[in-house]
Scaffold this motif. Structure first.
Motif, mmCIF file in Angstrom:
data_model
loop_
_atom_site.group_PDB
_atom_site.id
_atom_site.type_symbol
_atom_site.label_atom_id
_atom_site.label_comp_id
_atom_site.label_asym_id
_atom_site.label_seq_id
_atom_site.Cartn_x
_atom_site.Cartn_y
_atom_site.Cartn_z
ATOM 1 N N GLY A 19 0.816 -1.216 0.000
ATOM 2 C CA GLY A 19 0.000 0.000 0.000
ATOM 3 C C GLY A 19 0.843 1.256 0.000
ATOM 4 N N TRP A 20 1.940 1.238 0.760
ATOM 5 C CA TRP A 20 2.832 2.395 0.795
ATOM 6 C C TRP A 20 3.495 2.615 -0.561
ATOM 7 N N LEU A 21 3.960 1.527 -1.185
ATOM 8 C CA LEU A 21 4.569 1.645 -2.512
ATOM 9 C C LEU A 21 3.564 2.189 -3.532
ATOM 10 N N ALA A 22 2.326 1.703 -3.466
ATOM 11 C CA ALA A 22 1.286 2.191 -4.377
ATOM 12 C C ALA A 22 0.987 3.662 -4.114
ATOM 13 N N GLU A 23 0.978 4.039 -2.823
ATOM 14 C CA GLU A 23 0.744 5.440 -2.461
ATOM 15 C C GLU A 23 1.827 6.340 -3.043
ATOM 16 N N GLY A 31 -3.097 7.418 5.046
ATOM 17 C CA GLY A 31 -2.436 7.038 6.287
ATOM 18 C C GLY A 31 -1.939 5.602 6.273
ATOM 19 N N VAL A 32 -1.288 5.228 7.356
ATOM 20 C CA VAL A 32 -0.716 3.885 7.485
ATOM 21 C C VAL A 32 -1.805 2.821 7.448
ATOM 22 N N VAL A 37 -4.808 -1.564 4.479
ATOM 23 C CA VAL A 37 -6.080 -2.016 3.898
ATOM 24 C C VAL A 37 -5.978 -2.101 2.378
ATOM 25 N N LEU A 38 -5.412 -1.061 1.759
ATOM 26 C CA LEU A 38 -5.253 -1.065 0.303
ATOM 27 C C LEU A 38 -4.368 -2.212 -0.167
#
Length: 83
Positions: A19-23, A31-32, A37-38
């Motif tokens: 999710g962080w990489l996609a963000e 948020g974290v 969740v993503l």
């Protein structure tokens, strides 16, 4: 997730990273908790879509790739619905 041999704790960690990489890739600001969740839901979505075309990703790396792809799809869908 069970097929990949990944436990719940590992799924949360890998989902958060995906999710962080996609963000970062999609240049969104979440948020974290939303990253986790993503990543997890994105992995399920991507595995479903990739399964339809006959591609199977397994293991930790496969789950990370699927989570990244799925999270990017979910972020793009959310942007399309908001507009």
């Amino acid at each position: 997730m069970e097929d990949a041999g990944i436990g719940w704790i590992a799924a949360i960690i890998i989902g958060g990273v995906a999710g962080w990489l996609a963000e970062m890739f999609m240049k969104s600001n979440m948020g974290v908790l939303m990253n986790i969740v993503l990543g997890i839901i994105g992995a399920a979505v991507a595995n479903l879509l990739l399964g339809l075309i006959g591609v199977s990703l397994g293991g930790w790396l496969g789950y990370l790739v699927a989570g990244f792809i799925g999270a990017c799809i979910l972020i793009a869908l959310a942007r399309a619905i908001r507009r």
